[in-house]
Design an enzyme around this catalytic site. Structure first.
Site, mmCIF file in Angstrom:
data_model
loop_
_atom_site.group_PDB
_atom_site.id
_atom_site.type_symbol
_atom_site.label_atom_id
_atom_site.label_comp_id
_atom_site.label_asym_id
_atom_site.label_seq_id
_atom_site.Cartn_x
_atom_site.Cartn_y
_atom_site.Cartn_z
ATOM 1 N N LYS A 221 36.788 58.401 15.120
ATOM 2 C CA LYS A 221 37.708 58.118 16.342
ATOM 3 C C LYS A 221 36.386 58.532 17.517
ATOM 4 O O LYS A 221 36.663 57.761 18.295
ATOM 5 C CB LYS A 221 38.654 59.443 16.577
ATOM 6 C CG LYS A 221 39.302 59.295 17.978
ATOM 7 C CD LYS A 221 40.094 58.020 18.171
ATOM 8 C CE LYS A 221 40.869 57.796 19.555
ATOM 9 N NZ LYS A 221 41.899 58.772 19.829
ATOM 10 N N THR B 17 43.157 64.149 18.810
ATOM 11 C CA THR B 17 41.557 63.698 18.820
ATOM 12 C C THR B 17 41.259 64.965 19.147
ATOM 13 O O THR B 17 40.880 65.515 20.325
ATOM 14 C CB THR B 17 41.087 62.687 19.995
ATOM 15 O OG1 THR B 17 41.857 61.325 19.393
ATOM 16 C CG2 THR B 17 39.831 62.451 19.902
ATOM 17 N N LYS C 219 37.471 64.033 28.108
ATOM 18 C CA LYS C 219 37.346 65.289 27.103
ATOM 19 C C LYS C 219 36.880 64.593 25.674
ATOM 20 O O LYS C 219 35.892 65.097 24.907
ATOM 21 C CB LYS C 219 38.798 65.488 26.705
ATOM 22 C CG LYS C 219 39.244 66.714 25.441
ATOM 23 C CD LYS C 219 40.430 66.523 24.752
ATOM 24 C CE LYS C 219 40.367 65.210 23.958
ATOM 25 N NZ LYS C 219 41.623 65.174 22.950
#
Length: 296
Positions: A178, A103, A246
Site C-alpha cells: 500500500k 492503511t 498520514k
C-alpha cells in the site's frame, strides 16, 4: 461469493466512507454481520439500511465471529479496537481471524500480528485501494500480508468487495505494498497538476490537451478520473489530503528504516502540507493543482 453456501458470522469495525459500504456488501452476500462504530448513530443507521446487528464495543461485536474486519483511521485507532478489555482480540474465539483494511504502519501490523498469534488468532494485513467508489461498487484492490493458510481462509470473504485480492507475502507485506501504491500516486498527481498548469499558462484548452495526451504514454487512472474536476476547481470528493499526509508519513518513516530513497515523495508531501495550510485538509489529493494555480 463468500457466504453463498453457508452463512458466516462476521464483525466489521469502523463504518467510515470505506467501511460502511464494505460491511454492507458482506451482509448482502448472506453473512451475519455485527458492526461497531465509535459513533453509535452511524452503526444504527447501517443496521436500518442493511440489516445485521451492532454492538457497543469491538469486543462484543467480535464475540463468536469467524472473521473480524476493520477499517479505521490510523495506528492508534487500530490498537484501540484490537487491544484492551473492550478490544476485539478479547472477544474473539480461538481460531478466528482478524482482517485489517486500514492503511497503517508495518510496525503496528507486526505488533498486532504477534498479539493475535499469542491469543490463538489469525491476522491478515489487507489495506485497500480503489477509493469510495471502489468500496461502494465492490471493486477494491486488496493487497495482503500474513500466513498463507490464514489468508486462504479469509480470501473468499474479502472477495465479496474485491476486484482483485492478492497475498504479497508474510505479515506486513500488504502494508508495504500500500505504501508503494501511495508513493506512485503522489508523483503521478504532481506530474498531472504540473502538466495542466503548464497548459493553462500556455493558453491551451486543458480538456483538448488531455484528450490527446491521455491516449499516449502520459495516460493514467489519475488523468482519466481527475482532470475534469481539477480543471473545474472541484476538490470536495475522493481521498482527503489529511489522509494522504498520514500515509506519506508512514512511507517516509519506513524509507528511513529500510534505506529506500524517496526524494519526490518527500517533496510532494511538503506540497500537501501547503494545501493543508490553504485550508484544504479535506480536499481530494488532486488539489495539488489548486496549489499551483494559487502560486500563479
Amino acid at each position: 461469493m463468500g457466504g453463498e453456501e453457508t452463512m458466516t458470522k462476521l464483525a466489521f469495525l469502523g463504518l467510515g466512507v470505506m467501511g460502511y459500504p464494505m460491511a454492507g456488501h458482506l451482509q448482502a452476500a448472506g453473512h451475519e454481520v455485527c458492526v461497531y462504530n465509535r459513533t453509535t448513530a452511524k452503526a444504527e443507521k447501517w443496521v436500518d439500511q442493511h440489516g445485521g446487528t451492532h454492538a457497543p464495543t469491538p469486543r462484543e461485536a467480535a464475540d463468536g465471529a469467524d472473521f473480524v474486519m476493520s477499517c479505521v483511521g490510523n495506528d492508534d485507532d487500530l490498537r484501540s479496537v484490537c487491544l484492551g478489555d473492550d478490544g476485539a482480540f478479547a472477544g474473539m474465539k480461538k481460531g478466528a481471524t482478524f482482517v485489517d483494511h486500514t492503511t497503517v504502519s508495518a510496525k503496528v501490523t507486526e505488533e498486532l500480528y504477534a498479539a493475535a498469534k499469542e491469543a490463538g488468532l489469525g491476522y491478515v494485513d489487507a489495506p485497500i485501494s480503489g477509493g469510495q467508489a471502489g468500496a461502494e461498487n465492490g471493486q477494491l484492490s486488496i493487497m495482503c500480508g500474513g500466513d498463507e493458510d490464514i489468508y486462504a481462509a479469509a480470501e473468499p470473504v474479502m472477495n465479496t468487495y474485491a476486484k482483485l485480492c492478492r497475498r504479497i507475502g508474510g505479515s506486513g507485506a500488504g502494508q508495504m505494498t500500500k505504501m508503494a501504491n501511495q508513493i506512485a500516486i503522489a508523483g503521478l498527481v504532481q506530474g498531472l497538476s504540473e502538466a495542466l498548469h503548464f497548459a493553462e499558462k500556455a493558453g491551451l484548452d486543458g480538456r483538448s490537451v488531455v484528450e490527446v495526451i491521455s491516449q499516449g504514454a502520459a495516460g493514467s487512472w489519475q488523468m482519466a478520473n481527475r482532470y475534469e474536476t481539477m480543471l473545474d476547481d472541484k476538490f470536495d470528493h475522493g481521498f482527503a489530503v489529511d489522509w494522504m499526509r498520514k500515509d506519506l508519513g508512514i512511507c517516509l518513516d519506513t524509507a528511513n528504516e529500510n534505506g529506500a530513497s524517496l526524494p519526490v515523495t518527500a517533496l510532494v508531501d511538503q506540497y500537501y502540507k501547503d494545501v493543508q495550510k490553504m485550508g484544504g485538509g479535506r480536499w481530494d489529493t488532486s488539489s495539488l493543482f489548486k496549489r499551483l494555480r494559487k502560486l500563479g
